[in-house]
Design a protein around this motif. Structure first.
Motif, PDB file in Angstrom:
ATOM      1  N   ARG A 131       5.187  11.165   5.623  1.00 30.60           N
ATOM      2  CA  ARG A 131       6.060  11.624   6.703  1.00 30.60           C
ATOM      3  C   ARG A 131       6.735  12.907   6.251  1.00 30.60           C
ATOM      4  O   ARG A 131       6.747  13.231   5.072  1.00 30.60           O
ATOM      5  CB  ARG A 131       7.118  10.567   7.003  1.00 30.60           C
ATOM      6  N   ILE A 132       7.347  13.622   7.186  1.00 30.61           N
ATOM      7  CA  ILE A 132       8.055  14.863   6.852  1.00 30.61           C
ATOM      8  C   ILE A 132       9.499  14.536   6.523  1.00 30.61           C
ATOM      9  O   ILE A 132      10.144  13.752   7.220  1.00 30.61           O
ATOM     10  CB  ILE A 132       8.033  15.841   8.040  1.00 30.61           C
ATOM     11  N   ARG A 133      10.008  15.139   5.459  1.00 29.33           N
ATOM     12  CA  ARG A 133      11.425  14.988   5.128  1.00 29.33           C
ATOM     13  C   ARG A 133      12.245  15.619   6.244  1.00 29.33           C
ATOM     14  O   ARG A 133      11.969  16.727   6.690  1.00 29.33           O
ATOM     15  CB  ARG A 133      11.721  15.675   3.804  1.00 29.33           C
ATOM     16  N   GLY A 134      13.263  14.921   6.722  1.00 29.24           N
ATOM     17  CA  GLY A 134      14.097  15.404   7.814  1.00 29.24           C
ATOM     18  C   GLY A 134      14.734  16.745   7.531  1.00 29.24           C
ATOM     19  O   GLY A 134      14.841  17.604   8.395  1.00 29.24           O
ATOM     20  N   LYS A 135      15.155  16.962   6.291  1.00 32.45           N
ATOM     21  CA  LYS A 135      15.790  18.224   5.924  1.00 32.45           C
ATOM     22  C   LYS A 135      14.804  19.384   6.058  1.00 32.45           C
ATOM     23  O   LYS A 135      15.172  20.460   6.493  1.00 32.45           O
ATOM     24  CB  LYS A 135      16.319  18.140   4.496  1.00 32.45           C
ATOM     25  N   LEU A 136      13.539  19.173   5.717  1.00 35.27           N
ATOM     26  CA  LEU A 136      12.522  20.215   5.878  1.00 35.27           C
ATOM     27  C   LEU A 136      12.389  20.583   7.340  1.00 35.27           C
ATOM     28  O   LEU A 136      12.344  21.742   7.708  1.00 35.27           O
ATOM     29  CB  LEU A 136      11.164  19.725   5.345  1.00 35.27           C
ATOM     30  N   ARG A 137      12.368  19.580   8.192  1.00 38.33           N
ATOM     31  CA  ARG A 137      12.216  19.821   9.623  1.00 38.33           C
ATOM     32  C   ARG A 137      13.415  20.584  10.179  1.00 38.33           C
ATOM     33  O   ARG A 137      13.283  21.474  11.006  1.00 38.33           O
ATOM     34  CB  ARG A 137      12.059  18.492  10.352  1.00 38.33           C
ATOM     35  N   LEU A 138      14.617  20.280   9.737  1.00 41.04           N
ATOM     36  CA  LEU A 138      15.827  20.880  10.302  1.00 41.04           C
ATOM     37  C   LEU A 138      16.189  22.229   9.699  1.00 41.04           C
ATOM     38  O   LEU A 138      16.591  23.137  10.401  1.00 41.04           O
ATOM     39  CB  LEU A 138      17.008  19.922  10.124  1.00 41.04           C
ATOM     40  N   GLU A 174       3.521  19.883  -0.672  1.00 41.47           N
ATOM     41  CA  GLU A 174       4.028  19.092  -1.790  1.00 41.47           C
ATOM     42  C   GLU A 174       4.640  17.837  -1.200  1.00 41.47           C
ATOM     43  O   GLU A 174       5.280  17.891  -0.146  1.00 41.47           O
ATOM     44  CB  GLU A 174       5.101  19.852  -2.566  1.00 41.47           C
ATOM     45  N   PHE A 175       4.446  16.699  -1.888  1.00 39.79           N
ATOM     46  CA  PHE A 175       5.050  15.459  -1.429  1.00 39.79           C
ATOM     47  C   PHE A 175       5.476  14.632  -2.626  1.00 39.79           C
ATOM     48  O   PHE A 175       5.041  14.867  -3.751  1.00 39.79           O
ATOM     49  CB  PHE A 175       4.080  14.675  -0.523  1.00 39.79           C
ATOM     50  N   GLU A 176       6.379  13.690  -2.367  1.00 41.64           N
ATOM     51  CA  GLU A 176       6.866  12.805  -3.426  1.00 41.64           C
ATOM     52  C   GLU A 176       7.181  11.441  -2.830  1.00 41.64           C
ATOM     53  O   GLU A 176       7.152  11.269  -1.613  1.00 41.64           O
ATOM     54  CB  GLU A 176       8.098  13.402  -4.100  1.00 41.64           C
ATOM     55  N   ILE A 177       7.463  10.506  -3.697  1.00 49.20           N
ATOM     56  CA  ILE A 177       7.803   9.155  -3.244  1.00 49.20           C
ATOM     57  C   ILE A 177       9.319   9.039  -3.174  1.00 49.20           C
ATOM     58  O   ILE A 177      10.009   9.314  -4.152  1.00 49.20           O
ATOM     59  CB  ILE A 177       7.231   8.089  -4.188  1.00 49.20           C
ATOM     60  N   GLU A 178       9.821   8.686  -1.987  1.00 46.75           N
ATOM     61  CA  GLU A 178      11.251   8.460  -1.781  1.00 46.75           C
ATOM     62  C   GLU A 178      11.430   7.106  -1.124  1.00 46.75           C
ATOM     63  O   GLU A 178      10.890   6.874  -0.043  1.00 46.75           O
ATOM     64  CB  GLU A 178      11.852   9.543  -0.882  1.00 46.75           C
ATOM     65  N   GLU A 179      12.158   6.242  -1.750  1.00 38.99           N
ATOM     66  CA  GLU A 179      12.447   4.910  -1.222  1.00 38.99           C
ATOM     67  C   GLU A 179      11.165   4.168  -0.837  1.00 38.99           C
ATOM     68  O   GLU A 179      11.067   3.551   0.216  1.00 38.99           O
ATOM     69  CB  GLU A 179      13.402   4.999  -0.042  1.00 38.99           C
ATOM     70  N   GLY A 180      10.133   4.278  -1.691  1.00 37.38           N
ATOM     71  CA  GLY A 180       8.896   3.541  -1.492  1.00 37.38           C
ATOM     72  C   GLY A 180       7.913   4.144  -0.509  1.00 37.38           C
ATOM     73  O   GLY A 180       6.868   3.572  -0.246  1.00 37.38           O
ATOM     74  N   ALA A 181       8.215   5.316   0.065  1.00 37.49           N
ATOM     75  CA  ALA A 181       7.321   5.964   1.024  1.00 37.49           C
ATOM     76  C   ALA A 181       7.001   7.383   0.552  1.00 37.49           C
ATOM     77  O   ALA A 181       7.800   8.008  -0.137  1.00 37.49           O
ATOM     78  CB  ALA A 181       7.971   6.014   2.402  1.00 37.49           C
ATOM     79  N   HIS A 182       5.836   7.871   0.921  1.00 37.29           N
ATOM     80  CA  HIS A 182       5.465   9.249   0.596  1.00 37.29           C
ATOM     81  C   HIS A 182       6.075  10.189   1.630  1.00 37.29           C
ATOM     82  O   HIS A 182       5.943   9.960   2.828  1.00 37.29           O
ATOM     83  CB  HIS A 182       3.945   9.389   0.577  1.00 37.29           C
ATOM     84  N   VAL A 183       6.721  11.255   1.142  1.00 39.50           N
ATOM     85  CA  VAL A 183       7.434  12.186   2.011  1.00 39.50           C
ATOM     86  C   VAL A 183       7.027  13.613   1.672  1.00 39.50           C
ATOM     87  O   VAL A 183       7.064  14.021   0.507  1.00 39.50           O
ATOM     88  CB  VAL A 183       8.963  12.025   1.837  1.00 39.50           C
ATOM     89  N   ILE A 184       6.622  14.386   2.698  1.00 42.55           N
ATOM     90  CA  ILE A 184       6.304  15.801   2.508  1.00 42.55           C
ATOM     91  C   ILE A 184       7.615  16.554   2.318  1.00 42.55           C
ATOM     92  O   ILE A 184       8.511  16.473   3.149  1.00 42.55           O
ATOM     93  CB  ILE A 184       5.527  16.354   3.716  1.00 42.55           C
ATOM     94  N   THR A 185       7.706  17.278   1.203  1.00 40.51           N
ATOM     95  CA  THR A 185       8.943  17.974   0.873  1.00 40.51           C
ATOM     96  C   THR A 185       8.847  19.487   1.057  1.00 40.51           C
ATOM     97  O   THR A 185       9.867  20.155   1.176  1.00 40.51           O
ATOM     98  CB  THR A 185       9.351  17.694  -0.584  1.00 40.51           C
TER      99      THR A 185
END
Length: 73
Positions: free
Chosen positions: A25-32, A48-59
């Protein structure tokens, strides 16, 4: 981690990393903050992506350059 977006469906994006397909998913901060488009990630983008709270997030979107293996037909 880095990869290439191969599929974009709603808020989920399949990212090909090495020999694995990872749903992200897309990190909310990236979108905003960084990009003012409705959906800043498209098929073929390098991300680039990383694991945050057990989910993969595009950073971060690294480049809007399309892969030579993807065809829009």
């Amino acid at each position: 981690m880095k990869g290439t977006v191969t599929k974009s469906t709603g808020s989920w994006h399949d990212v090909f990393c090495g020999r694995k397909k990872i749903s992200c998913r897309i990190r909310g901060k990236l979108r905003l903050d960084e990009i003012k488009e409705t959906n800043p990630v498209t098929v073929g983008d390098h991300v680039e992506f990383e694991i945050e709270e057990g989910a993969h997030v595009i950073t971060k979107v690294l480049a809007a350059q399309k892969s030579k293996y993807l065809d829009s037909r």
